[in-house]
Design a protein around this motif. Structure first.
Motif, PDB file in Angstrom:
ATOM      1  N   LYS A  45      11.292  -7.148   9.932  1.00  0.00           N
ATOM      2  CA  LYS A  45      11.479  -7.082   8.484  1.00  0.00           C
ATOM      3  C   LYS A  45      10.917  -5.768   7.943  1.00  0.00           C
ATOM      4  O   LYS A  45       9.837  -5.325   8.344  1.00  0.00           O
ATOM      5  N   ALA A  46      11.655  -5.166   7.032  1.00  0.00           N
ATOM      6  CA  ALA A  46      11.169  -3.921   6.416  1.00  0.00           C
ATOM      7  C   ALA A  46       9.899  -4.176   5.619  1.00  0.00           C
ATOM      8  O   ALA A  46       8.970  -3.374   5.608  1.00  0.00           O
ATOM      9  N   GLY A  47       9.856  -5.312   4.948  1.00  0.00           N
ATOM     10  CA  GLY A  47       8.681  -5.647   4.152  1.00  0.00           C
ATOM     11  C   GLY A  47       8.589  -4.798   2.894  1.00  0.00           C
ATOM     12  O   GLY A  47       9.426  -3.936   2.629  1.00  0.00           O
ATOM     13  N   GLY A  48       7.559  -5.043   2.126  1.00  0.00           N
ATOM     14  CA  GLY A  48       7.368  -4.290   0.894  1.00  0.00           C
ATOM     15  C   GLY A  48       6.569  -5.101  -0.110  1.00  0.00           C
ATOM     16  O   GLY A  48       6.451  -6.324   0.003  1.00  0.00           O
ATOM     17  N   HIS A  49       6.026  -4.409  -1.107  1.00  0.00           N
ATOM     18  CA  HIS A  49       5.146  -5.063  -2.072  1.00  0.00           C
ATOM     19  C   HIS A  49       5.563  -4.834  -3.522  1.00  0.00           C
ATOM     20  O   HIS A  49       4.713  -4.893  -4.419  1.00  0.00           O
ATOM     21  N   GLY A  50       6.847  -4.617  -3.736  1.00  0.00           N
ATOM     22  CA  GLY A  50       7.320  -4.325  -5.085  1.00  0.00           C
ATOM     23  C   GLY A  50       6.805  -5.267  -6.152  1.00  0.00           C
ATOM     24  O   GLY A  50       6.015  -4.881  -7.034  1.00  0.00           O
ATOM     25  N   GLU A  51       7.233  -6.523  -6.113  1.00  0.00           N
ATOM     26  CA  GLU A  51       6.834  -7.492  -7.137  1.00  0.00           C
ATOM     27  C   GLU A  51       5.369  -7.894  -7.004  1.00  0.00           C
ATOM     28  O   GLU A  51       4.758  -8.353  -7.968  1.00  0.00           O
ATOM     29  N   HIS A  52       4.807  -7.760  -5.800  1.00  0.00           N
ATOM     30  CA  HIS A  52       3.411  -8.154  -5.594  1.00  0.00           C
ATOM     31  C   HIS A  52       2.458  -7.389  -6.503  1.00  0.00           C
ATOM     32  O   HIS A  52       1.423  -7.924  -6.912  1.00  0.00           O
ATOM     33  N   TRP A  53       2.797  -6.138  -6.802  1.00  0.00           N
ATOM     34  CA  TRP A  53       1.899  -5.326  -7.616  1.00  0.00           C
ATOM     35  C   TRP A  53       1.717  -5.887  -9.021  1.00  0.00           C
ATOM     36  O   TRP A  53       0.684  -5.666  -9.663  1.00  0.00           O
ATOM     37  N   LEU A  54       2.712  -6.638  -9.496  1.00  0.00           N
ATOM     38  CA  LEU A  54       2.609  -7.186 -10.850  1.00  0.00           C
ATOM     39  C   LEU A  54       1.627  -8.348 -10.930  1.00  0.00           C
ATOM     40  O   LEU A  54       1.327  -8.835 -12.018  1.00  0.00           O
ATOM     41  N   THR A  55       1.113  -8.812  -9.774  1.00  0.00           N
ATOM     42  CA  THR A  55       0.054  -9.819  -9.789  1.00  0.00           C
ATOM     43  C   THR A  55      -1.320  -9.190 -10.014  1.00  0.00           C
ATOM     44  O   THR A  55      -2.298  -9.907 -10.257  1.00  0.00           O
ATOM     45  N   ALA A  56      -1.386  -7.849  -9.937  1.00  0.00           N
ATOM     46  CA  ALA A  56      -2.671  -7.161 -10.073  1.00  0.00           C
ATOM     47  C   ALA A  56      -2.656  -6.059 -11.126  1.00  0.00           C
ATOM     48  O   ALA A  56      -3.705  -5.705 -11.667  1.00  0.00           O
ATOM     49  N   LEU A  57      -1.484  -5.506 -11.387  1.00  0.00           N
ATOM     50  CA  LEU A  57      -1.345  -4.416 -12.350  1.00  0.00           C
ATOM     51  C   LEU A  57      -0.317  -4.817 -13.401  1.00  0.00           C
ATOM     52  O   LEU A  57       0.467  -5.740 -13.203  1.00  0.00           O
ATOM     53  N   GLU A  58      -0.316  -4.107 -14.509  1.00  0.00           N
ATOM     54  CA  GLU A  58       0.588  -4.470 -15.593  1.00  0.00           C
ATOM     55  C   GLU A  58       1.875  -3.666 -15.581  1.00  0.00           C
ATOM     56  O   GLU A  58       2.818  -4.007 -16.285  1.00  0.00           O
ATOM     57  N   SER A  59       1.919  -2.590 -14.777  1.00  0.00           N
ATOM     58  CA  SER A  59       3.155  -1.819 -14.659  1.00  0.00           C
ATOM     59  C   SER A  59       3.137  -1.027 -13.364  1.00  0.00           C
ATOM     60  O   SER A  59       2.073  -0.754 -12.787  1.00  0.00           O
ATOM     61  N   ASP A  60       4.329  -0.633 -12.901  1.00  0.00           N
ATOM     62  CA  ASP A  60       4.438   0.173 -11.682  1.00  0.00           C
ATOM     63  C   ASP A  60       3.777   1.538 -11.843  1.00  0.00           C
ATOM     64  O   ASP A  60       3.382   2.161 -10.847  1.00  0.00           O
ATOM     65  N   ASP A  61       3.653   1.994 -13.071  1.00  0.00           N
ATOM     66  CA  ASP A  61       3.056   3.310 -13.316  1.00  0.00           C
ATOM     67  C   ASP A  61       1.595   3.374 -12.873  1.00  0.00           C
ATOM     68  O   ASP A  61       1.053   4.461 -12.640  1.00  0.00           O
ATOM     69  N   GLU A  62       0.949   2.211 -12.770  1.00  0.00           N
ATOM     70  CA  GLU A  62      -0.466   2.171 -12.394  1.00  0.00           C
ATOM     71  C   GLU A  62      -0.682   2.217 -10.884  1.00  0.00           C
ATOM     72  O   GLU A  62      -1.812   2.392 -10.429  1.00  0.00           O
ATOM     73  N   ILE A  63       0.369   2.052 -10.099  1.00  0.00           N
ATOM     74  CA  ILE A  63       0.213   1.954  -8.641  1.00  0.00           C
ATOM     75  C   ILE A  63      -0.374   3.224  -8.031  1.00  0.00           C
ATOM     76  O   ILE A  63      -1.372   3.151  -7.298  1.00  0.00           O
TER      77      ILE A  63
END
Length: 255
Positions: free
Chosen positions: A19-37
């Motif tokens: 599986k390629a895997g990835g954490h796209g939606e997972h970040w929204l459990t800890a941050l409020e936007s992708d800009d914070e990653i």
């Protein structure tokens, strides 16, 4: 399985694409936007709470764990190159779990564990797989600390439902989970009663650590911690005795 054997590709593993895997939606459990990653990942490397250095198969691996009492960011580098990063819960509740199979991702440092807990089947993201991958054997039992990060969490109002025989029952106090059809194998919808709530901060965000049963096994509660940002609860403040429902990302690790 020895240390060296875990790096040898078996024939059946070569046949099945990883599986390629990835954490796209997972970040929204800890941050409020992708800009914070990006800034969160950089901060974890430049100002870690602690560092886990490893040498595996001639590869130099560093796992940087960010500051944070309840929630952390783990950033992994391999030979000084950024490999992956993800949010994870900093505490869990131990359960004896049998490994049924391991879905290792293509980067070979992350995986989801398909497992059995009593007669229940589930899957979780192993937040320490990069470190412990060589100790696992299919069919064996290990003590894993289970926790979850909430995509969404709200108060569940009691409902009256009917079973197949037409008998009515109340959903009050129910502890149950089921696969989230739009998610991955470690994403679940749930309903459960709140046993304990601890409020803290993650950066400048309010976060709740909620102790609740994921399900019941022979009338025994199988408790986990669910971590939910205030943005995930949308103004609802969890309270002991409430029933809650939502969508979670299940995590686990063994020491």
């Amino acid at each position: 399985m020895g240390i060296l054997s875990c790096f040898i590709k078996k024939a059946e593993e070569e046949i099945k694409p990883k599986k390629a895997g990835g954490h796209g939606e997972h970040w929204l459990t800890a941050l409020e936007s992708d800009d914070e990653i990006p800034s969160s990942v950089i901060e974890s490397i430049e100002n870690p709470e602690f560092l886990e250095p490893l040498n595996q198969n001639s590869n130099k691996i560093n796992a940087y764990f960010s500051q944070g009492e309840m929630l952390k960011i783990c950033t992994i580098t391999v030979n000084n190159q950024l490999w992956t990063a993800y949010p994870f819960a900093a505490a869990g509740i131990a359960h004896e779990i049998k490994i049924d199979s391991i879905e290792e991702w293509i980067n070979e440092r992350e995986a989801q564990i398909r497992c059995s807990l009593g007669d229940a089947s589930l899957a979780f993201f192993d937040i320490m797989y990069f470190k412990n991958k060589c100790i696992y054997e299919q069919g064996k039992k290990y003590n894993f600390l289970l926790s979850a990060l909430a995509y969404s969490l709200t108060k569940a109002e009691p409902k009256t439902l009917k079973d197949r025989e037409g008998r009515e029952f109340s959903t009050k106090g129910v502890a149950a989970f089921s696969p989230f059809e739009k998610g991955d194998i470690d994403d679940f919808v749930f309903q459960a009663p709140v046993k304990e709530v601890l409020e803290s901060e993650f950066g400048n965000r309010t976060i709740y650590r909620i102790k609740t049963p994921l399900f019941r096994l022979n009338d025994e509660d199988i408790d986990i911690f669910i971590f939910a940002l205030a943005s995930a609860t949308k103004g609802y403040v969890p309270s002991v005795g409430d029933d809650i429902e939502g969508i979670l990302w299940l995590q686990g690790y063994t020491r």
